[in-house]
Design a protein around this motif. Structure first.
Motif, short mmCIF file in Angstrom:
data_model
loop_
_atom_site.label_atom_id
_atom_site.label_comp_id
_atom_site.label_asym_id
_atom_site.label_seq_id
_atom_site.Cartn_x
_atom_site.Cartn_y
_atom_site.Cartn_z
N LYS A 77 -14.80 -10.55 9.13
CA LYS A 77 -14.59 -10.02 7.79
C LYS A 77 -13.26 -9.29 7.62
CE LYS A 77 -18.31 -7.36 7.50
NZ LYS A 77 -18.81 -7.27 8.87
N LEU A 78 -12.87 -9.15 6.36
CA LEU A 78 -11.68 -8.38 5.98
C LEU A 78 -11.80 -6.91 6.37
CD1 LEU A 78 -9.03 -8.07 4.28
CD2 LEU A 78 -10.48 -7.92 2.25
N GLY A 79 -13.00 -6.36 6.23
CA GLY A 79 -13.19 -4.93 6.51
C GLY A 79 -14.61 -4.65 6.98
N ILE A 80 -14.96 -3.37 6.95
CA ILE A 80 -16.24 -2.88 7.49
C ILE A 80 -16.65 -3.73 8.70
CG2 ILE A 80 -17.11 -1.71 5.41
CD1 ILE A 80 -18.91 -4.21 4.89
N ILE A 109 -10.93 0.61 -4.92
CA ILE A 109 -9.91 -0.34 -4.47
C ILE A 109 -8.53 0.13 -4.92
CG2 ILE A 109 -9.08 -2.71 -4.72
CD1 ILE A 109 -12.01 -3.58 -5.04
N TYR A 113 -8.22 0.23 2.56
CA TYR A 113 -7.90 -0.83 1.59
C TYR A 113 -8.73 -2.08 1.89
CZ TYR A 113 -4.75 -4.29 -0.69
OH TYR A 113 -4.21 -5.31 -1.45
N ARG A 114 -8.91 -2.37 3.15
CA ARG A 114 -9.71 -3.54 3.52
C ARG A 114 -11.20 -3.25 3.34
NH1 ARG A 114 -9.67 -4.13 8.36
NH2 ARG A 114 -8.14 -2.68 9.21
N ASP A 115 -11.62 -2.09 3.83
CA ASP A 115 -13.05 -1.75 3.73
C ASP A 115 -13.53 -1.71 2.28
OD1 ASP A 115 -13.19 -1.52 6.48
OD2 ASP A 115 -13.46 0.67 6.52
N ARG A 136 -12.71 -3.26 -0.21
CA ARG A 136 -12.72 -4.51 -0.97
C ARG A 136 -14.09 -5.16 -1.08
NH1 ARG A 136 -13.01 -6.68 -4.24
NH2 ARG A 136 -11.76 -8.06 -5.51
N ILE A 137 -15.02 -4.82 -0.18
CA ILE A 137 -16.37 -5.40 -0.28
C ILE A 137 -17.19 -4.72 -1.38
CG2 ILE A 137 -17.46 -3.85 1.43
CD1 ILE A 137 -18.25 -7.57 0.78
N THR A 195 -17.00 -3.92 -4.50
CA THR A 195 -17.21 -4.51 -5.83
C THR A 195 -17.94 -5.84 -5.75
OG1 THR A 195 -15.09 -5.66 -5.74
CG2 THR A 195 -15.09 -3.47 -6.73
N ILE A 196 -18.29 -6.24 -4.55
CA ILE A 196 -18.93 -7.55 -4.36
C ILE A 196 -20.39 -7.42 -3.97
CG2 ILE A 196 -18.89 -9.66 -2.97
CD1 ILE A 196 -15.80 -9.35 -2.83
N THR A 200 -21.99 -8.10 -7.77
CA THR A 200 -20.57 -7.96 -8.10
C THR A 200 -20.42 -7.11 -9.36
OG1 THR A 200 -20.62 -9.89 -9.56
CG2 THR A 200 -20.10 -10.29 -7.23
N GLN A 249 -12.31 -11.36 -5.61
CA GLN A 249 -13.50 -11.10 -6.43
C GLN A 249 -14.12 -12.40 -6.94
OE1 GLN A 249 -14.69 -8.05 -6.69
NE2 GLN A 249 -16.32 -8.42 -8.14
N PHE A 285 -14.69 -12.12 1.10
CA PHE A 285 -14.55 -11.06 2.12
C PHE A 285 -14.55 -11.65 3.54
CE2 PHE A 285 -15.89 -6.97 4.18
CZ PHE A 285 -14.88 -6.17 3.65
N GLU A 319 -12.88 -13.78 6.28
CA GLU A 319 -11.47 -14.13 6.49
C GLU A 319 -11.21 -15.63 6.45
OE1 GLU A 319 -8.82 -12.54 6.34
OE2 GLU A 319 -9.13 -10.46 6.90
N TYR A 363 -4.66 -11.04 -0.36
CA TYR A 363 -4.88 -9.61 -0.66
C TYR A 363 -4.16 -8.74 0.37
CZ TYR A 363 -7.80 -5.34 -1.25
OH TYR A 363 -8.27 -4.06 -1.43
#
Lengths: 596, 596
Positions: free
Chosen positions: A255-258, A404, A429-431, A433-434, A436-437, A441, B412, B419, B421, B429
């Motif tokens: 994942k992008l974050g978390i 965000i 910034y990465r964390d 982003r999830i 709002t989803i 959403t 989004q 989210f 990758e 992003y």
């Protein structure tokens, strides 16, 4: 210290905006006054600052990993979770009857924010468990409650919400997992669930999955979905984890974050069927799931506030230390800490105003929840309930969208260093982003705000909130200070903009739903902006009184300026948000999907 | 195909907004008409679509790596760079005299956008080389030009800009690197430079560093900085790379995005001093560096447009395929592709409108550059120059700020998949996040826009632009269509808002610089918003005419709706941007840095 819990601001909200003293007069909350809150928040702050916050960056560097059906979490997280459980934090808001502490959500929400500021990935596990607990409290049988709630509330086992499938994300009508009834009254569950947060981990000896599935013969769509308990280990006669159930983690996401929180793909029933137990009545699963979802949505809103706070603190610390350029007013010939530069102050104030505005909104919402569940008077309960329900999509949608923007500003304040991962600003910034989803959403929150929260009662709650805001405007007028008057002007404009939007939604939803839903997200954001600004307006009035009384001068002065900034820079966006809603649908409805 | 170059839109801008036919009448550009442009753009599109774009995700997965002073770039990048060089793309806009193609910037800018859409990390290398070439063209000696320009323009060697030091980011007054004169007229350069894009790589056998340093005895601050050529390999008698120079890469950064582009820490002179050659006159380095910076700033604006376009294309493709939920208007009982849902259309239109608005602005700016450098008439050159200079901070600041919002919307649209990758939406992003930082943060662009672009000429250029916009409003009025009238209303409001802001800046800059700079970024964004909206208004007028003439109906209709959307949802923010500038400084100036 990488994180200092904003106990003072949280207590300010509890005392002055959420009315904790009123909450403490509700039956069952007699011991939950300001003193208790202060003690709980300080204890919570200590655990987060000392134990959980330092693990945050570790979790990003060494994410949870998957091997052969097992998930290994980041070193240190399991121990921290045990400290969390032993401190009784999982049970904070849950009934004493099942081992919880029975504290109001007002206090609980403040703690949830702290845990999430400290470590979003870590705090997700209790967040999901909270949702599962709420669903079982509402719809579980007495036996289910006795078996599952005490260990979950004690933090000995954790819970999950298994909704999403590859073809069914926002649209649960598409759920295909099935549950076949067995002779003993249990079910065999089959299917694939994706995006299951903490669907597999090594914190605890059992995991209680709450799973949406269809019973053969059930109606199509969302009215044919039922909810099941599927424990990772089936309980033995003593209620302890026994035989391994037929649910397996087959992978986790990159994942992008978390990154420390494992996001699992779970396979149910590949070896004969996973043993599951129906929760509540058949085909009412969506309704029960909404209990979890609503709890989780509110909590995800808190996550937005939490990550915004952490990003803010980091940006402030950097801005104090980084020397760059002389002050624009020529007051020094030396390079100054960038925190003196007007644009850096503007960015930090934006971050702070958003965070404090949303925090105040969430605090007030939590108190409404307490009133909705504990007030002895039916009418007061109902009124609190509709206020709370009205606020949930705003807390979720607005606080996460702003997070965000805030986390992005946090990177910006750091300049080039912000783009280097080791600095840590980029993680937020990465964390963020999830947020709002997941748990719906922003568009889903907006649908809820339009449909269930505005149309269903014909705009009654929306207008009642606007009337309360008008009363605050009168108080600002009465105050007469320059800051109060500036706030009054923006608050009034925003309220009128909101009322225009409400009228538009009510008038056109039936005849032209495409036009209304073209503006649903701007409508949600306008609502969130208005309510957050309103709460900061109330905070300004309190701060002026406290200041006059000589209490906490520095804190109060900053609160006033933060509210003022919110009005001038954020609340002032209400007009263009209204325009997007009431006059922005032409291109959206006219353009053909093929034209993109 | 993961990327389809928007050749049609780029050509539309060149023909109808930038006036390429006028540019082709300028001396030296006789062959650079629409036909040439079409051929060049198509060839460029092919290379990007087939060779460079497919490497984009590879670069994210397998970033450049550092070992023992050497940088290995992502597999495939070196070969792609050689194809790029062999195609003559590095020399596209550079003089024929040194082996370039001598095409106008109008055409070059369209190509630069494509290279950056295809692969931001890849395209950064030529972007920096372009800047170094421009600096040498302006300030290099004849010998320096003969030695260094042909291989750089041929893409055989690359160039860098070595400005930043650990203590000197935005503030070049703090530069400490030093250059000691030698008996032979050369210098020995010493110091540490950080954040050097492509400061070390394996694409080419030599790298030409352009380095800011101080000569002993130079004045303090920015007036004591000189510019030096420091080649990685000192040239031998034949002008070929000879002895290794004393500049070494000691590490590269672990970054949030653009991971394939190595960001180097360079150590100059650790072993006796790096051989360097003064460019132009001593102590005028900052001036020359600004030539590079201005070229690079404009190009970074194009990067914003480029990544926005790529994010948009990805989001559209996903939205066409993903089935989720029934249409809100009840037109189908089945789950529909999400591209039919109004909120998804709103998000996609936001992405598209921002991208096309900024692309149109950049195209017009590039044509002004061509006029500024090639027009035979002095007054016309000067007028074009001030228009171009006015637009550079807007192209850089506004296009990059919007690119972050657009890339975030791209995530989004993908929901939970965004989210993950491997989906690829998250890369944009992450990549976009550097664009508001490097080559001058948005605040630095805003300082430039306030100081050099507004105050220096007493608002003359700003007001001249506003007057041109007013003329466009009259044309919209004359058109009389509903879309044109809606656009006229928003454009007029935005222009008036901008004029208010200009007046505020002019009136208060001297007496209250803190108040003006508290609104400098909103002022920049308002300017960018206005000019981008203006260009889309011009585009709408063209599209109406073309549509009436029966040309490209689908493209023209979509252009009109995109412009309309821009007006209703983005240009409509101008009022609140104005408020932030003219009435938003109270809290910013009043709050003490200690209060954060």
């Amino acid at each position: 210290m990488s994180y200092v819990a904003p106990v003072k601001d949280l207590m300010f909200n509890l005392q002055h905006l959420a009315g904790l003293e009123q909450v403490a007069r509700l039956p069952g909350f007699e011991d939950a006054g300001l003193e208790t809150a202060q003690a709980v928040l300080e204890e919570c702050a200590r655990l987060n600052q000392e134990v959980i916050a330092p693990l945050n960056w570790e979790g990003d560097k060494y994410p949870s990993s998957y091997h052969d059906g097992k998930v290994s979490t980041t070193p240190g997280f399991k121990q921290a979770f045990h400290q969390f459980a032993e401190g009784g934090w999982q049970g904070l808001q849950h009934p004493v009857q099942f081992g919880g502490q029975g504290l109001p959500k007002s206090i609980g929400a403040a703690c949830v924010e702290m845990f999430n500021s400290a470590n979003l990935s870590f705090a997700l596990c209790p967040l999901l468990t909270d949702g599962a607990i709420e669903a079982l409290l509402t719809a579980g049988t007495e036996e289910q409650k006795q078996l599952f709630l005490p260990p979950m509330i004690a933090g000995e086992w954790t819970g999950t919400m298994c909704l999403t499938e590859p073809q069914a994300g926002s649209d649960l009508a598409l759920v295909r997992s099935r549950a076949e009834p067995q002779a003993d009254g249990s079910y065999k569950v089959f299917g694939t669930k994706i995006f299951i947060t903490y669907g597999e981990h090594d914190y605890t000896p059992n995991i209680v999955h709450l799973v949406l599935a269809r019973i053969p013969g059930a109606p199509e769509g969302v009215k044919g979905i039922s909810l099941f308990i599927v424990p990772k280990f089936v309980l033995d006669a003593e209620g302890q984890p026994g035989a391994r159930n037929d649910v397996r983690c087959v992978s986790i996401e990159h994942k992008l974050g978390i990154k420390a929180s494992p996001t699992a793909v779970l396979q149910f029933g590949d070896h004969g069927g996973a043993e599951g137990y129906l929760v509540g009545q058949a085909n009412r699963g969506l309704e029960y799931m909404f209990i979890m979802m609503n709890a989780a949505r509110f909590a995800v809103g808190l996550q937005g506030i939490a990550v915004a706070e952490r990003a803010y603190q980091k940006a402030v610390a950097f801005a104090r230390e980084r020397l760059q350029s002389r002050p624009v007013d020529g007051s020094s010939a030396q390079a100054a800490p960038i925190i003196v530069h007007p644009d850096v102050k503007r960015m930090l104030l934006t971050m702070r105003a958003y965070t404090e505005g949303c925090r105040a909104m969430a605090s007030v919402a939590a108190a409404a929840y307490d009133g909705a569940h504990h007030h002895p008077d039916d009418a007061a309960r109902a009124q609190n309930a509709s206020f709370y329900e009205f606020l949930v999509p705003l807390v979720k949608g607005y606080s996460t969208e702003m997070s965000i923007e805030v986390a992005s500003l946090g990177v910006q304040v750091h300049g080039g260093m912000g783009f280097v991962e080791e600095t840590g600003a980029a993680q937020y910034y990465r964390d963020a982003r999830i947020l709002t989803i997941y748990e719906g959403t922003t568009a889903i929150q907006a649908n809820d705000f339009v449909g269930r929260k505005t149309l269903r009662d014909g705009g009654r709650t929306a207008r009642a909130v606007a009337a309360q805001i008008e009363a605050t405007e009168a108080e600002l007028q009465a105050s007469g200070s320059a800051h109060a008057l500036a706030l009054r002007e923006q608050l009034q404009a925003a309220r009128l903009a909101f009322l225009d939007a409400v009228a538009f939604v009510l008038e056109h939803a039936k005849a032209n739903p495409n036009a209304v839903f073209a503006g649903s997200v701007p409508y949600l954001l306008l609502g969130g902006n208005l309510v957050a600004g309103w709460q900061l307006a109330r905070a300004l009035l309190v701060a002026e009184r406290e200041l006059a009384a000589g209490r906490e001068a520095e804190f109060m002065r900053t609160k006033i300026l933060t509210a003022r900034f919110y009005a001038d820079h954020l609340l002032s966006r209400a007009g263009s948000q209204r325009d997007s809603i009431v006059a922005g649908h032409a291109a959206v409805t006219e353009i053909s999907p093929d034209a993109f």
